[in-house]
Design a protein around this motif. Structure first.
Motif, PDB file in Angstrom:
ATOM      1  N   ARG A   1       0.821  -1.280   0.071  1.00  0.00           N
ATOM      2  CA  ARG A   1       0.008  -0.054   0.022  1.00  0.00           C
ATOM      3  C   ARG A   1       0.750   1.428   0.140  1.00  0.00           C
ATOM      4  O   ARG A   1       0.626   2.293  -0.818  1.00  0.00           O
TER       5      ARG A   1
ATOM      6  N   CYS B   1       2.327   2.153  -3.419  1.00  0.00           N
ATOM      7  CA  CYS B   1       1.383   2.222  -4.620  1.00  0.00           C
ATOM      8  C   CYS B   1       1.944   3.266  -5.762  1.00  0.00           C
ATOM      9  O   CYS B   1       2.453   4.339  -5.185  1.00  0.00           O
TER      10      CYS B   1
ATOM     11  N   CYS C   1      -0.947   8.116  -5.381  1.00  0.00           N
ATOM     12  CA  CYS C   1       0.264   8.069  -4.526  1.00  0.00           C
ATOM     13  C   CYS C   1       1.560   8.534  -4.617  1.00  0.00           C
ATOM     14  O   CYS C   1       2.441   8.299  -3.694  1.00  0.00           O
TER      15      CYS C   1
ATOM     16  N   HIS D   1      -9.226   1.794  -2.141  1.00  0.00           N
ATOM     17  CA  HIS D   1      -8.065   2.328  -2.980  1.00  0.00           C
ATOM     18  C   HIS D   1      -7.546   0.824  -3.838  1.00  0.00           C
ATOM     19  O   HIS D   1      -7.788  -0.128  -3.374  1.00  0.00           O
TER      20      HIS D   1
ATOM     21  N   SER E   1      -4.613  -0.431  -6.279  1.00  0.00           N
ATOM     22  CA  SER E   1      -3.399  -0.354  -6.973  1.00  0.00           C
ATOM     23  C   SER E   1      -2.879  -1.485  -7.688  1.00  0.00           C
ATOM     24  O   SER E   1      -3.426  -2.587  -7.721  1.00  0.00           O
TER      25      SER E   1
HETATM   26 ZN   LIG Z   1      -2.573   4.908  -4.996  1.00  0.00          ZN
END
Ligand SMILES: [Zn+2]
Length: 466
Positions: free
Chosen positions: A104, A107, A112, A153, A155
């Motif tokens: 995470r 990402c 991000c 979210h 990714s």
């Molecule tokens: Zn992201």
């Protein structure tokens, strides 16, 4: 959707409906495309026989078997809620595991990560250490893995990128060595006499391939001669600026080495100069040194070099107690005087003679007899043992099998790793003549820090695809 997938090697399979274990034949299997989280794989042999199975990750029949989801691209992925990791089976049979929190954090989506600055824009404040994957899927065409996190979210991770970021100890060791350019160093002794690597000045400053080879030679071997340089002052700045920028010090942007009647530094005398590392009295010693020969003396003034890492390594093998003393005892250095560039100066720093990194690799050697302070910060009982070790190392630099001598010609720039390669010179025959007479021998020196050097080296490596 049913797609085919070719196994490159034999696998052992265990049925989910019985304890039966059998060896699956090499060949084409038909499997459902990218089954969802925690579903077992349904396989179908060419014969038409189909079965639900777990795909083992290792070749041994009795080894631990793990459920893996598969896609036709050959990527096998499993999400593990207990360890909060994503397990990805690689072609070599190993499984690379990636913690959810790190995935995470890493990402690469435009929210991000900033593509323009090539840096993370996700804030630490936004990161939840308990993040979970609620779903994932493998793109059947590219093999990219898309993870949907429990906060919604999404990714996407490319398989090649994941391989490069593998957490295995071996991968981490290789990555550190590669990123920090520590691998492949070649230690040397007297065999380098007459064999110092040579580069052409114009080629180095104008051709990326030659520049890359020059930079990497200094990284690996620690010494090289750049020849065919103009016999003018300022040439070392041209070379430094072609790499990045030069590192100034209290002697100015560059320093002039010639014999003077009122020397402020040992280098400016006509006497022999014992081998040393420059600016040992700075916390951050300059990385690479250039010495450009503009004018050479007919008699004396031959440069001497020794590989400090090779000398240290020989002592590590032959006398570990002495090596440990040199790696643990902190030695003090200073330099004081007056220079037109900074006025009065009093440099002061300290460090161990041999400095290692956490893996036992050499970081630097710090040796300067003329810059060493007259106080010794060791217990009086240990002083004599320390001197014995220090003198042992010192003598090894001058041993016939270790020392390299080189008398520079005008137009040559000798370049060396200042925190690894010791340098000194024999006495110079000097005739000062009358007031204002020209020096017999004139070198101009400059430094480039390892940060700047390695930055250029990494950039060229990327550009040249090395
Ligand atoms: Zn992201």
């Amino acid at each position: 959707m049913i797609r085919t997938y070719a196994f490159a090697r034999t696998l052992y399979c265990r049925s989910v409906t019985s304890s039966q274990i059998w060896k699956a034949p090499k060949g084409v299997w038909r499997v459902p495309c990218c089954p969802g989280l925690y579903q077992n794989v349904n396989c179908q042999l060419d014969s038409g026989k189909s079965f639900a199975t777990e795909i083992p990750i290792c070749k041994e029949r009795d080894a631990h078997h793990t459920t893996l989801n598969m896609c036709p691209h050959g990527v096998q992925v499993r999400a593990d809620e207990n360890t909060r990791m994503l397990h990805v089976a690689l072609e070599d049979g190993n499984v690379a595991s990636f913690p959810y929190i790190w995935l995470r954090d890493s990402c690469l989506c435009s929210e991000c990560h900033s593509p323009s600055s090539r840096s993370r824009s996700l804030l630490m404040a936004e990161l939840n250490v308990d993040v979970k994957a609620s779903a994932f899927q493998v793109d059947p065409t590219t093999g990219d893995i898309e993870v949907t996190w429990d906060d919604g979210h999404v990714s996407t991770y490319q398989l090649d990128w994941l391989k490069k970021h593998n957490f295995s100890a071996e991968a981490r060791r290789c990555r550190l060595s590669d990123t920090y350019l520590k691998g492949g160093k070649k230690f040397w002794g007297a065999e380098l006499n007459g064999n110092i690597p040579r580069f052409d000045f114009k080629e180095v400053i104008s051709d990326n391939e030659q520049m890359y080879r020059f930079l990497d030679t200094i990284r690996v071997t620690g010494i090289a001669v750049v020849h065919n340089a103009p016999q003018d002052t300022g040439v070392v700045v041209t070379l430094g600026n072609a790499i990045a920028f030069i590192r100034p010090c209290n002697y100015g942007d560059t320093f002039q080495v010639y014999t003077r009647p009122d020397p402020k530094n040992a280098a400016y005398t006509a006497g022999a100069l014992e081998m040393h590392t420059d600016l040992s009295y700075f916390d951050y010693m300059p990385g690479v040194q250039f010495l450009h020969c503009i004018k050479q003396s007919n008699m004396g003034g031959t440069n001497q070099f020794a590989d400090g890492y090779y000398a240290a390594e020989n002592i590590r093998k032959s006398n570990l107690a002495a090596f440990n003393l040199l790696a643990e005892t902190v030695v003090d250095f200073h330099d004081m005087g007056h220079d037109q560039h900074v006025g009065d100066y009093l440099q002061q720093s300290r460090g161990t003679t041999i400095q290692l990194d956490g893996d036992g690799n050499y970081n630097h050697v710090r040796i300067s007899n003329h810059g060493r302070c007259d106080f010794l910060n060791t217990d009086k009982e240990h002083a004599r043992e320390w001197y014995k070790a220090y003198i042992l190392l010192y003598h090894s630099f001058y041993a016939k099998e270790n020392m390299v001598e080189y008398k520079m010609e005008p137009g040559e720039i000798i370049c060396f790793d200042n925190v690894r390669v010791l340098h000194g010179r024999s006495a110079i025959f000097a005739n000062f003549g009358g007031e204002g007479s020209l020096p017999e021998r004139h070198l101009e020196g400059a430094y480039v820090d390892w940060d700047a050097w390695n930055s250029k080296l990494r950039s060229l490596r990327e550009e040249l695809g090395r």
